[in-house]
Design an enzyme around this catalytic site. Sequence first.
Site, PDB file in Angstrom:
ATOM      1  N   HIS A  35      -2.361   6.995   4.270  1.00 37.60           N
ATOM      2  CA  HIS A  35      -1.314   5.982   4.411  1.00 37.60           C
ATOM      3  C   HIS A  35       0.053   6.408   3.886  1.00 37.60           C
ATOM      4  O   HIS A  35       0.841   5.583   3.413  1.00 37.60           O
ATOM      5  CB  HIS A  35      -1.743   4.651   3.762  1.00 37.60           C
ATOM      6  CG  HIS A  35      -1.174   3.471   4.484  1.00 37.60           C
ATOM      7  ND1 HIS A  35      -1.364   2.176   4.079  1.00 37.60           N
ATOM      8  CD2 HIS A  35      -0.379   3.407   5.581  1.00 37.60           C
ATOM      9  CE1 HIS A  35      -0.732   1.361   4.898  1.00 37.60           C
ATOM     10  NE2 HIS A  35      -0.127   2.080   5.813  1.00 37.60           N
ATOM     11  N   CYS A  62       0.749  -1.244   0.000  1.00 39.43           N
ATOM     12  CA  CYS A  62       0.000   0.000   0.000  1.00 39.43           C
ATOM     13  C   CYS A  62       0.791   1.314   0.000  1.00 39.43           C
ATOM     14  O   CYS A  62       0.729   2.078  -0.957  1.00 39.43           O
ATOM     15  CB  CYS A  62      -0.845  -0.082   1.245  1.00 39.43           C
ATOM     16  SG  CYS A  62      -2.216   0.933   1.176  1.00 39.43           S
TER      17      CYS A  62
END
Length: 487
Positions: free
Chosen positions: A127, A71
């Site tokens: 993130h 990610c």
Amino acid sequence: MMTCLQCVLFVVNVVLVQIAYATPRHIVFIVADDFGWNDVGFRNENISTPNIDKLAKEGVILGQSYVQPVCSPSRSAFMTGMYPFKTGLQHLVIWPDQQVCSPLNLTFLPQHLKKLGYATHAIGKWHLGFCKWQCTPTERGFDSFYGYYTSHEDYYKKTNIRDGHLGFDFRDNMATDKEAIGTYSTFLYADRAVELINKHKKSQPFFLYLPLQSVHAPIQVPIEYENLYQNIHNIGRRKFSGMVTAMDDVIGNVTEALKSNGMYEDTLIVFTSDNGGWPTEYGNNWPLRGSKITIYEGGTRVTAFVHGAGLEKTGYTYNGMLHAVDWSPTIVAAAGGTISNTTIDGINQWDNIRTGESSSRTEFIYNLDDLAPYQTGHAAIRMGDYKLIVGYPGLYPGWYPPPTYTDDNYIKEIPYDGSQDDKIQLFNLRDDPNEYNDISDKFPDVVKKLRARMAEYHKQMVPANYPNATSAANPKDYNGFWTPGWC
Ligand SMILES: *[C@@H]1O[C@H](CO)[C@@H](O)[C@H](O)[C@H]1NC(C)=O
Ligand SMILES: *[C@@H]1O[C@H](CO)[C@@H](O)[C@H](O)[C@H]1NC(C)=O
Ligand SMILES: *[C@@H]1O[C@H](CO)[C@@H](O)[C@H](O)[C@H]1NC(C)=O
Ligand SMILES: *[C@@H]1O[C@H](CO)[C@@H](O)[C@H](O)[C@H]1NC(C)=O
Ligand SMILES: *[C@@H]1O[C@H](CO)[C@@H](O)[C@H](O)[C@H]1NC(C)=O
């Protein structure tokens, strides 16, 4: 008969329409989370994604669009145009209690777009670090942000637990948002996107970055979506498929909002997953090998398409090689600008995608990660049709058919044991896209050439920035929320 004035107006109008179509005015960049190669309706008849399918088929399906295996590295590559092995983000993800963010000396995509006059908004999962405010979206080029800073979290409760520390994570711009708690995030993101589009002042170009929580674990979905898949016996896969359809509804609602505001014809939509599907969490990359966290194609070659304004050739699959680092310069070019900094890794592929000409990219690095023990680290390079993997490829090295009739959790991780550290694998992806035949013994010269090229890239590697967790991040010191202020 047209009067002369009408005829002049007609000509002007045609010219304006052509200009309007040549470059998109608005850009919507959608990132799905852990969405697998075989999790989309246009490849898999068992999944319902009517909105995605329609856009993809009317636009251009990207057949060789690559990302990082997890990610944060993919997202950093999207925003900066830089390979994660050059920015310290090559090892796994940024955990909520690590003092790490995507390096502050890199220019983010929305910063480039702001110079071109764009309104810039981010909705969903960040993130990319949040240990200080400078790391967060509203200080990295986004006019607004609605969503969460950390990684996976509960879709309803908006909580994330790490190293025994539990905290809420949901923000409306910089402010913590408790109102969001209790509502399935997919609905919140769709509603916010529609609201932003409705409110948008049409004279300004609009950029929406929409990194959705869907369809990452935890496996949670409103019952009405789960019920669409009574035919799927595997309960996890049934719920997961419902999550996919809920995500597809977001795209439907965003598309409708663009239409009702007269923006649709002028909008370029880019859609990509951040990495491959996660088989133990019911994602599926069949027939590709491997999954999220591995360097095989199943982890790195993802479902992606473009649709809309500016595209001259549509309704086909573009098989040119694209990499996550290309999106920043490509989107800036679509917006009518250029990134003058030639030290980035990304290549502007706008004209290539727009017209269908061959890719300007002939090679890329899948990842380079030396952090010992390797465990989740890996090294692989692509040059032309060849792919070389050096060492351990990751936790899920197999081929996993869709788990329609299987029991839950039928896939086992193959844990790291050191035995593959010296292993070399070579594949010809043109002949063998699913990586069944390691041909490294047959083509030692090719191995040698790819190793030499990998070694050149390796010289540019910076050490992974992967520090130990700090308890200074503990949400209990910040009113129960994961909050900047500890680096
Ligand atoms: C759809 O489901 C059937 C039944 O499990 C399966 O045989 C088939 O492979 C699935 N299709 C795809 C593309 O996964
Ligand atoms: C960016 O900052 C990092 C440290 O955070 C440094 O190692 C790197 O050299 C810098 N890059 C450039 C090109 O200034
Ligand atoms: C060029 O980009 C690199 C990497 O993004 C960055 O570190 C550097 O500061 C940039 N240089 C200029 C002149 O903007
Ligand atoms: C899309 O809009 C419809 C109509 O307003 C709404 O019922 C539905 O919940 C929305 N979907 C999502 C995922 O928000
Ligand atoms: C990080 O944690 C490991 C294992 O607990 C420990 O051995 C190491 O000394 C720590 N490193 C630092 C810089 O604190």
